[in-house]
Design a protein around this motif. Structure first.
Motif, PDB file in Angstrom:
ATOM      1  N   UNK A  22       0.816  -1.206   0.000  1.00 23.87           N
ATOM      2  CA  UNK A  22       0.000   0.000   0.000  1.00 23.87           C
ATOM      3  C   UNK A  22       0.853   1.261   0.000  1.00 23.87           C
ATOM      4  N   UNK A  23       1.895   1.309   0.831  1.00 21.25           N
ATOM      5  CA  UNK A  23       2.758   2.498   0.868  1.00 21.25           C
ATOM      6  C   UNK A  23       3.341   2.761  -0.517  1.00 21.25           C
ATOM      7  N   UNK A  24       3.756   1.704  -1.175  1.00 14.21           N
ATOM      8  CA  UNK A  24       4.325   1.831  -2.515  1.00 14.21           C
ATOM      9  C   UNK A  24       3.274   2.286  -3.517  1.00 14.21           C
ATOM     10  N   UNK A  25       2.058   1.791  -3.398  1.00 15.33           N
ATOM     11  CA  UNK A  25       0.968   2.213  -4.294  1.00 15.33           C
ATOM     12  C   UNK A  25       0.613   3.681  -4.058  1.00 15.33           C
ATOM     13  N   UNK A  26       0.566   4.095  -2.796  1.00 17.00           N
ATOM     14  CA  UNK A  26       0.190   5.470  -2.477  1.00 17.00           C
ATOM     15  C   UNK A  26       1.272   6.474  -2.837  1.00 17.00           C
ATOM     16  N   UNK A  27       2.544   6.063  -2.748  1.00 16.42           N
ATOM     17  CA  UNK A  27       3.645   6.977  -3.048  1.00 16.42           C
ATOM     18  C   UNK A  27       4.817   6.192  -3.655  1.00 16.42           C
ATOM     19  N   UNK A  28       4.712   5.844  -4.934  1.00 13.72           N
ATOM     20  CA  UNK A  28       5.741   5.016  -5.573  1.00 13.72           C
ATOM     21  C   UNK A  28       7.149   5.598  -5.507  1.00 13.72           C
ATOM     22  N   UNK A  29       7.275   6.918  -5.499  1.00 12.14           N
ATOM     23  CA  UNK A  29       8.600   7.546  -5.482  1.00 12.14           C
ATOM     24  C   UNK A  29       9.330   7.340  -4.165  1.00 12.14           C
ATOM     25  N   UNK A  30       8.651   6.858  -3.135  1.00 10.46           N
ATOM     26  CA  UNK A  30       9.264   6.750  -1.817  1.00 10.46           C
ATOM     27  C   UNK A  30       9.802   5.387  -1.448  1.00 10.46           C
ATOM     28  N   UNK A  31       9.736   4.404  -2.332  1.00 12.85           N
ATOM     29  CA  UNK A  31      10.204   3.063  -2.001  1.00 12.85           C
ATOM     30  C   UNK A  31      11.487   2.709  -2.730  1.00 12.85           C
ATOM     31  N   UNK A  32      12.438   2.122  -1.980  1.00 14.76           N
ATOM     32  CA  UNK A  32      13.733   1.739  -2.551  1.00 14.76           C
ATOM     33  C   UNK A  32      14.152   0.386  -1.997  1.00 14.76           C
ATOM     34  N   UNK A  33      14.860  -0.373  -2.819  1.00 15.86           N
ATOM     35  CA  UNK A  33      15.391  -1.665  -2.418  1.00 15.86           C
ATOM     36  C   UNK A  33      16.902  -1.622  -2.550  1.00 15.86           C
ATOM     37  N   UNK A  34      17.592  -2.115  -1.535  1.00 21.46           N
ATOM     38  CA  UNK A  34      19.048  -2.244  -1.586  1.00 21.46           C
ATOM     39  C   UNK A  34      19.354  -3.627  -2.125  1.00 21.46           C
ATOM     40  N   UNK A  35      20.145  -3.668  -3.183  1.00 20.76           N
ATOM     41  CA  UNK A  35      20.393  -4.931  -3.873  1.00 20.76           C
ATOM     42  C   UNK A  35      21.870  -5.063  -4.210  1.00 20.76           C
ATOM     43  N   UNK A  36      22.355  -6.288  -4.091  1.00 18.97           N
ATOM     44  CA  UNK A  36      23.712  -6.598  -4.542  1.00 18.97           C
ATOM     45  C   UNK A  36      23.659  -7.941  -5.254  1.00 18.97           C
ATOM     46  N   UNK A  37      24.107  -7.963  -6.475  1.00 20.62           N
ATOM     47  CA  UNK A  37      24.126  -9.187  -7.283  1.00 20.62           C
ATOM     48  C   UNK A  37      22.772  -9.891  -7.277  1.00 20.62           C
ATOM     49  N   UNK A  38      21.691  -9.105  -7.379  1.00 19.58           N
ATOM     50  CA  UNK A  38      20.353  -9.655  -7.453  1.00 19.58           C
ATOM     51  C   UNK A  38      19.751 -10.053  -6.122  1.00 19.58           C
ATOM     52  N   UNK A  39      20.479  -9.876  -5.029  1.00 17.63           N
ATOM     53  CA  UNK A  39      19.975 -10.244  -3.704  1.00 17.63           C
ATOM     54  C   UNK A  39      19.520  -8.991  -2.959  1.00 17.63           C
ATOM     55  N   UNK A  40      18.297  -9.028  -2.427  1.00 19.31           N
ATOM     56  CA  UNK A  40      17.767  -7.917  -1.626  1.00 19.31           C
ATOM     57  C   UNK A  40      18.428  -7.936  -0.258  1.00 19.31           C
ATOM     58  N   UNK A  41      19.018  -6.798   0.108  1.00 21.22           N
ATOM     59  CA  UNK A  41      19.725  -6.675   1.388  1.00 21.22           C
ATOM     60  C   UNK A  41      19.087  -5.668   2.326  1.00 21.22           C
ATOM     61  N   UNK A  42      18.147  -4.883   1.814  1.00 18.94           N
ATOM     62  CA  UNK A  42      17.506  -3.879   2.651  1.00 18.94           C
ATOM     63  C   UNK A  42      16.460  -3.131   1.864  1.00 18.94           C
ATOM     64  N   UNK A  43      15.741  -2.285   2.577  1.00 15.70           N
ATOM     65  CA  UNK A  43      14.720  -1.478   1.922  1.00 15.70           C
ATOM     66  C   UNK A  43      14.524  -0.170   2.677  1.00 15.70           C
TER      67      UNK A  43
END
Length: 161
Positions: free
Chosen positions: A38-59
């Motif tokens: 929902x947060x991402x739907x309401x404000x898409x510009x505010x979501x980020x994923x930390x990724x290394x070599x295709x692995x999610x490490x944080x958000x």
């Protein structure tokens, strides 16, 4: 893992990974996947994923907000409030392997840039699990606001821009 971790925009396809990280990192303060979606739907510009070599490490989840009381923990908002007057850092979580890499400071920089671009002069957040010491190092100060749904040991904080 060979490359360095990078923040990228979050998409709805990342929500399960975000929820899994939240479960590992936040314990009692974790939220259902529907909250992140929902947060991402309401404000898409505010979501980020930390990724290394295709692995999610944080958000990182951020969005505009109104008033001193933060959004309730693990509750759908339905919509963003009217008369938005601040930028809210809803959640930052890093798996242990991403800590100490500068990813958290980069997330704060992303949040500041987002808040400024959206025309806000302050960022607020609710620190839990003793994270207030980290947030103070990032320029946040205690704000005299109760965050009822986050528990008695939570700390409301603000950073003026």
């Amino acid at each position: 893992m060979s490359g360095s971790a990078q923040w990228r925009p979050m998409g709805q396809g990342d929500v399960d990974a975000v929820a899994a990280i939240s479960d590992r990192v936040h314990g009692a303060y974790t939220e259902k996947p529907a909250i992140y979606a929902e947060r991402l739907r309401l404000y898409p510009a505010g979501g980020f994923l930390l990724e290394r070599d295709g692995q999610a490490l944080g958000y990182l989840v951020t969005h505009p907000w109104a008033g001193d009381r933060p959004p309730a923990l693990d509750q759908l908002m339905g919509r963003l409030p009217d008369a938005l007057d601040r930028y809210y850092l809803h959640d930052l979580a890093l798996l242990p392997e991403a800590r100490g890499t500068g990813a958290a400071a980069a997330a704060v920089d992303l949040t500041v840039a987002q808040a400024r671009a959206a025309g806000f002069d302050r960022i607020t957040l609710t620190a839990v699990n003793g994270a207030d010491a980290f947030w103070r190092r990032q320029g946040f100060v205690d704000a005299p606001v109760a965050a009822d749904s986050y528990g008695a040991d939570s700390v409301s904080m603000v950073r003026m821009l």
